[in-house]
Design a protein around this motif. Structure first.
Motif, PDB file in Angstrom:
ATOM      1  N   ILE A  16       0.856  -1.184   0.000  1.00 39.35           N
ATOM      2  CA  ILE A  16       0.000   0.000   0.000  1.00 39.35           C
ATOM      3  C   ILE A  16       0.894   1.236   0.000  1.00 39.35           C
ATOM      4  CG2 ILE A  16      -1.810   1.237   1.243  1.00 39.35           C
ATOM      5  CD1 ILE A  16      -2.718  -1.470   0.106  1.00 39.35           C
ATOM      6  N   SER A  17       0.696   2.106  -0.964  1.00 43.99           N
ATOM      7  CA  SER A  17       1.547   3.287  -1.092  1.00 43.99           C
ATOM      8  C   SER A  17       0.881   4.522  -0.484  1.00 43.99           C
ATOM      9  CB  SER A  17       1.860   3.545  -2.570  1.00 43.99           C
ATOM     10  OG  SER A  17       0.724   4.068  -3.222  1.00 43.99           O
ATOM     11  N   GLU A  18       1.652   5.572  -0.370  1.00 45.83           N
ATOM     12  CA  GLU A  18       1.120   6.853   0.117  1.00 45.83           C
ATOM     13  C   GLU A  18      -0.015   7.339  -0.782  1.00 45.83           C
ATOM     14  OE1 GLU A  18       1.717   8.667   2.844  1.00 45.83           O
ATOM     15  OE2 GLU A  18       3.240   7.296   3.626  1.00 45.83           O
ATOM     16  N   PRO A  66      -7.690  -1.888  10.274  1.00 45.04           N
ATOM     17  CA  PRO A  66      -7.216  -0.797   9.420  1.00 45.04           C
ATOM     18  C   PRO A  66      -6.040  -1.198   8.546  1.00 45.04           C
ATOM     19  CG  PRO A  66      -6.537  -0.446  11.693  1.00 45.04           C
ATOM     20  CD  PRO A  66      -7.434  -1.645  11.696  1.00 45.04           C
ATOM     21  N   VAL A  67      -5.950  -0.533   7.396  1.00 47.09           N
ATOM     22  CA  VAL A  67      -4.830  -0.687   6.478  1.00 47.09           C
ATOM     23  C   VAL A  67      -4.232   0.699   6.287  1.00 47.09           C
ATOM     24  CG1 VAL A  67      -4.147  -1.336   4.136  1.00 47.09           C
ATOM     25  CG2 VAL A  67      -5.913  -2.662   5.323  1.00 47.09           C
ATOM     26  N   HIS A  68      -2.899   0.761   6.374  1.00 51.84           N
ATOM     27  CA  HIS A  68      -2.193   2.033   6.276  1.00 51.84           C
ATOM     28  C   HIS A  68      -1.127   1.971   5.182  1.00 51.84           C
ATOM     29  CE1 HIS A  68      -3.685   2.012  10.472  1.00 51.84           C
ATOM     30  NE2 HIS A  68      -3.885   3.295  10.234  1.00 51.84           N
ATOM     31  N   ALA A  69      -0.659   3.139   4.780  1.00 57.33           N
ATOM     32  CA  ALA A  69       0.448   3.210   3.831  1.00 57.33           C
ATOM     33  C   ALA A  69       1.629   2.427   4.393  1.00 57.33           C
ATOM     34  CB  ALA A  69       0.842   4.664   3.592  1.00 57.33           C
ATOM     35  N   ILE A  73      -0.244  -6.297   1.779  1.00 55.98           N
ATOM     36  CA  ILE A  73      -1.512  -7.015   1.859  1.00 55.98           C
ATOM     37  C   ILE A  73      -1.466  -8.207   0.905  1.00 55.98           C
ATOM     38  CG2 ILE A  73      -4.016  -6.837   1.511  1.00 55.98           C
ATOM     39  CD1 ILE A  73      -2.958  -5.093   3.820  1.00 55.98           C
ATOM     40  N   GLU A  74      -1.916  -9.352   1.380  1.00 60.26           N
ATOM     41  CA  GLU A  74      -2.124 -10.526   0.533  1.00 60.26           C
ATOM     42  C   GLU A  74      -3.626 -10.742   0.418  1.00 60.26           C
ATOM     43  OE1 GLU A  74      -0.031 -13.958   2.011  1.00 60.26           O
ATOM     44  OE2 GLU A  74       1.917 -13.067   1.572  1.00 60.26           O
TER      45      GLU A  74
END
Length: 135
Positions: A16-18, A66-69, A73-74
């Motif tokens: 996950i990128s910015e 939550p998912v962050h920069a 993730i698979e």
């Protein structure tokens, strides 16, 4: 399903990128995860039918963590039921690597992957587009 239960299904692994950040605190929009589910569904349909098909509907979507920069993730998916033109699928997304702190280049491989989202839905491959009869 537990992370260990996914045995050789189509997999998408992505950092996950910015640019994926949508909310304060570096939080990623859940729609990004749904995009990944759609990518896995496309591969499942190509492998099963030889055509990309179309996503008809989700019947369940849950965002669990939550998912962050900087997170890796698979995403896994599986066809669980096949009709004449419909393909019922399930999906799960796991966080497997995470930055030590926000904005840091230091990361840790998580000892126990974290389930961040899961979904189920139905895709359709028109009969005249089915080039394969399932693998």
């Amino acid at each position: 399903m537990a992370y260990e239960d996914w045995k050789n299904p189509p997999l998408l692994r992505v950092r996950i990128s910015e640019a994926d950040v949508h909310y304060a605190g570096g939080l990623v929009d859940g729609a990004k995860l749904m995009q990944f589910f759609g990518d896995v569904a496309t591969e499942l349909l190509i492998r099963n039918d030889g055509d990309e098909g179309l996503f008809r509907a989700y019947d369940m979507v849950e965002f669990l963590n939550p998912v962050h920069a900087g997170d890796y993730i698979e995403v896994y998916g599986k066809i669980v039921s096949v009709g004449r033109t419909s393909r019922k699928m399930i999906f799960e997304a796991f966080k497997v690597i995470s930055p030590v702190e926000a904005g840091s280049s230091a990361c840790d491989v998580l000892e126990h992957p974290v389930l961040v989202a899961k979904a189920s839905g139905t895709c359709v491959v028109p009969f005249n587009k089915q080039r394969k009869k399932g693998d």
